[in-house]
Design a protein around this motif. Structure first.
Motif, PDB file in Angstrom:
ATOM      1  N   PHE A 279      -8.568 -21.553 -12.721  1.00 57.73           N
ATOM      2  CA  PHE A 279      -8.504 -19.601 -12.640  1.00 57.73           C
ATOM      3  C   PHE A 279      -9.472 -19.849 -11.296  1.00 57.73           C
ATOM      4  O   PHE A 279      -9.015 -18.729 -11.446  1.00 57.73           O
TER       5      PHE A 279
ATOM      6  N   LEU B 121      -3.545 -11.155 -16.683  1.00 54.82           N
ATOM      7  CA  LEU B 121      -4.948 -12.123 -17.604  1.00 54.82           C
ATOM      8  C   LEU B 121      -5.488 -10.661 -17.983  1.00 54.82           C
ATOM      9  O   LEU B 121      -5.863 -10.768 -19.138  1.00 54.82           O
TER      10      LEU B 121
ATOM     11  N   GLU C 189      -6.396  -9.789 -21.820  1.00 57.20           N
ATOM     12  CA  GLU C 189      -7.960 -10.090 -22.031  1.00 57.20           C
ATOM     13  C   GLU C 189      -7.954  -8.519 -23.034  1.00 57.20           C
ATOM     14  O   GLU C 189      -8.844  -8.608 -23.794  1.00 57.20           O
TER      15      GLU C 189
ATOM     16  N   ILE D 219      -7.286 -20.284 -20.470  1.00 58.71           N
ATOM     17  CA  ILE D 219      -7.555 -18.504 -21.798  1.00 58.71           C
ATOM     18  C   ILE D 219      -7.896 -18.377 -22.578  1.00 58.71           C
ATOM     19  O   ILE D 219      -8.395 -17.433 -22.945  1.00 58.71           O
TER      20      ILE D 219
ATOM     21  N   GLU E 188     -11.633 -17.895 -23.122  1.00 54.79           N
ATOM     22  CA  GLU E 188     -12.153 -16.577 -22.324  1.00 54.79           C
ATOM     23  C   GLU E 188     -11.553 -15.656 -23.440  1.00 54.79           C
ATOM     24  O   GLU E 188     -12.215 -14.975 -23.599  1.00 54.79           O
ATOM     25  N   SER E 189     -10.540 -15.769 -24.101  1.00 52.49           N
ATOM     26  CA  SER E 189     -10.246 -15.168 -24.943  1.00 52.49           C
ATOM     27  C   SER E 189     -11.210 -15.118 -26.799  1.00 52.49           C
ATOM     28  O   SER E 189     -11.289 -13.798 -26.215  1.00 52.49           O
TER      29      SER E 189
END
Length: 126
Positions: free
Chosen positions: A11, A55, A59, A110, A113-114
């Motif tokens: 990332f 992305l 988000e 991912i 981060e979510s």
């Protein structure tokens, strides 16, 4: 944790490439028009930019979900839902020639981060 570290590094590489898109992308000239390496690097830069934009869009939707969850007292982590997402994306990745390990690492990063975003939204609502 090792899987997350590899996905996080991936990332970060994408983020760095995104920030360098303008610096490395040069207009097609006579000298680069016939250079497949340069042409493909330009394509990759463009694709990386799109990945980051997607992305970001994802988000922003996660943030909306986080608001709903916070208002309805629903925990951020929904393990069954993530399992479904992971299974679908691993299958989609296979169709693109990507390994299940890579897709799993990417989706774990991912998802982390979510969850961070959802927890941040929840903390703001309190």
């Amino acid at each position: 944790m090792k899987l997350f570290n590899r996905a996080f590094i991936l990332f970060l590489v994408c983020m760095i490439r995104y920030s360098l898109v303008n610096a490395q992308s040069t207009p097609m000239t006579q000298t680069s028009a016939g250079n497949p390496l340069q042409n493909n690097r330009i394509k990759i830069d463009s694709i990386d930019k799109k990945i980051i934009a997607l992305l970001g869009e994802r988000e922003r939707v996660v943030k909306e979900i986080g608001i709903y969850k916070a208002e309805n007292n629903i925990p951020a982590l929904q393990a069954d839902r993530f399992k479904q997402v992971l299974e679908k994306t691993v299958e989609a990745g296979k169709q693109e020639g990507l390994s299940a390990t890579f897709i799993t690492e990417l989706m774990n990063a991912i998802h982390k981060e979510s969850l961070r975003i959802e927890e941040e939204v929840k903390a703001q609502k309190q």
